[in-house]
Write an enzyme that holds these catalytic residues in place. Sequence first.
Site, mmCIF file in Angstrom:
data_model
loop_
_atom_site.group_PDB
_atom_site.id
_atom_site.type_symbol
_atom_site.label_atom_id
_atom_site.label_comp_id
_atom_site.label_asym_id
_atom_site.label_seq_id
_atom_site.Cartn_x
_atom_site.Cartn_y
_atom_site.Cartn_z
ATOM 1 N N GLY A 1 16.487 53.476 30.365
ATOM 2 C CA GLY A 1 16.934 53.062 31.704
ATOM 3 C C GLY A 1 17.009 51.551 31.838
ATOM 4 O O GLY A 1 17.316 51.042 32.922
ATOM 5 N N GLY B 1 7.262 57.106 31.989
ATOM 6 C CA GLY B 1 7.960 58.061 31.130
ATOM 7 C C GLY B 1 8.262 57.445 29.773
ATOM 8 O O GLY B 1 7.830 56.329 29.466
ATOM 9 N N ALA B 2 8.998 58.180 28.952
ATOM 10 C CA ALA B 2 9.410 57.660 27.638
ATOM 11 C C ALA B 2 10.651 58.413 27.187
ATOM 12 O O ALA B 2 10.937 59.513 27.665
ATOM 13 C CB ALA B 2 8.303 57.835 26.614
ATOM 14 N N ASP B 3 11.366 57.794 26.259
ATOM 15 C CA ASP B 3 12.543 58.459 25.677
ATOM 16 C C ASP B 3 12.155 59.273 24.452
ATOM 17 O O ASP B 3 12.781 60.295 24.171
ATOM 18 C CB ASP B 3 13.598 57.408 25.341
ATOM 19 C CG ASP B 3 14.016 56.651 26.594
ATOM 20 O OD1 ASP B 3 14.503 57.315 27.518
ATOM 21 O OD2 ASP B 3 13.801 55.431 26.661
ATOM 22 N N THR C 1 9.253 53.490 35.332
ATOM 23 C CA THR C 1 10.657 53.593 35.746
ATOM 24 C C THR C 1 11.305 54.781 35.059
ATOM 25 O O THR C 1 10.947 55.127 33.929
ATOM 26 C CB THR C 1 11.396 52.293 35.389
ATOM 27 O OG1 THR C 1 10.838 51.226 36.162
ATOM 28 C CG2 THR C 1 12.893 52.384 35.678
ATOM 29 N N THR D 1 11.327 60.583 35.292
ATOM 30 C CA THR D 1 10.001 61.220 35.268
ATOM 31 C C THR D 1 9.010 60.405 36.097
ATOM 32 O O THR D 1 8.268 60.969 36.926
ATOM 33 C CB THR D 1 9.500 61.372 33.815
ATOM 34 O OG1 THR D 1 10.590 61.826 32.993
ATOM 35 C CG2 THR D 1 8.371 62.377 33.730
ATOM 36 N N GLU E 1 8.340 47.042 31.804
ATOM 37 C CA GLU E 1 7.447 48.164 31.471
ATOM 38 C C GLU E 1 6.403 47.746 30.444
ATOM 39 O O GLU E 1 5.237 48.117 30.538
ATOM 40 C CB GLU E 1 8.254 49.344 30.931
ATOM 41 C CG GLU E 1 9.068 50.064 32.003
ATOM 42 C CD GLU E 1 9.943 51.175 31.442
ATOM 43 O OE1 GLU E 1 10.268 52.084 32.219
ATOM 44 O OE2 GLU E 1 10.310 51.132 30.260
HETATM 45 O O1 LIG Z 1 13.912 52.018 30.855
HETATM 46 C C1 LIG Z 1 13.549 53.135 31.159
HETATM 47 C C2 LIG Z 1 12.259 53.715 30.810
HETATM 48 O O2 LIG Z 1 11.749 53.293 29.589
HETATM 49 C C3 LIG Z 1 12.079 55.197 31.022
HETATM 50 O O3 LIG Z 1 10.714 55.412 31.137
HETATM 51 C C4 LIG Z 1 12.596 56.061 29.922
HETATM 52 O O4 LIG Z 1 13.954 55.763 29.696
HETATM 53 C C5 LIG Z 1 12.435 57.555 30.244
HETATM 54 O O5 LIG Z 1 13.199 57.872 31.350
HETATM 55 P P1 LIG Z 1 13.341 59.353 31.882
HETATM 56 O O6 LIG Z 1 12.002 59.751 32.443
HETATM 57 O O7 LIG Z 1 14.400 59.268 32.945
HETATM 58 O O8 LIG Z 1 13.778 60.199 30.731
#
Ligand SMILES: O=C[C@H](O)[C@H](O)[C@H](O)COP(=O)(O)O
Length: 232
Positions: free
Chosen positions: A99, A84-86, A28, A31, A105
Amino acid sequence: MNIEALKRQAAARALEEVRDGMKLGLGTGSTAKHFVDLLGEKVRAGLNVVGVPTSEATRIQAEQCGVPLTTLDEVDRLDLTVDGADEIDSALNLIKGGGGALLREKIVAAASDRMIVIADDSKWVDVLGRFPLPVELVPFGLAATRRAMAGAFAETGNSGQMVLRKDKDGHAFVTDGGHWIVDAQLGRISDAPRLAGLLTSIPGVAEHGLFIGLASLAVLAGSQGIRVIERR
Ligand SMILES: O=C[C@H](O)[C@H](O)[C@H](O)COP(=O)(O)O
């Protein structure tokens, strides 16, 4: 190159790891969205895979892209999750949940033989914690749960503000699982594996955003190109 192009490059590199017949965990976020989009193109061209989405948002996107879906009740193990990851550190420990999808996840990643984390290289950090750590909580007993969390932080040498996440209308943000999220502003997390264990043991914590030992490969896209890092 703009950041969306970097995310898409990382997603495209992860797609090279997908084989016909695989059962996939679908992450989610912005990315992972590129990955699902590119996967949809391959499926429409004849690739045979099935996916388990980690959020309602991903489920809707995957359906629109034509990716066949299943659930963890219908399949035993997944071959690969791409998410993805933060934040990502050099041990490939992660902060996730920006998110709000961290619970599903983590369930999906833990049910997968491999997890590939995809990101632009701004997510790579020396020490986890600049990104506030999301902790998903059962609304009942919120104050008691927060006190127990503060105890877990103190025990591992961490401290910082805990902020209840709000939606755009100012109400508590509600996850797909019906829980709330507290974002802990810890700055630099000391002993992330131990903190993860302590948080997991608190009644009222549905899940936390520390993903320890789950990712086996990171694909990071930056202006200098793509780096693929394997967990040591
Ligand atoms: O809950 C959301 C997820 O852990 C996302 O993978 C994470 O926040 C990364 O999101 P983004 O790819 O939008 O930076």
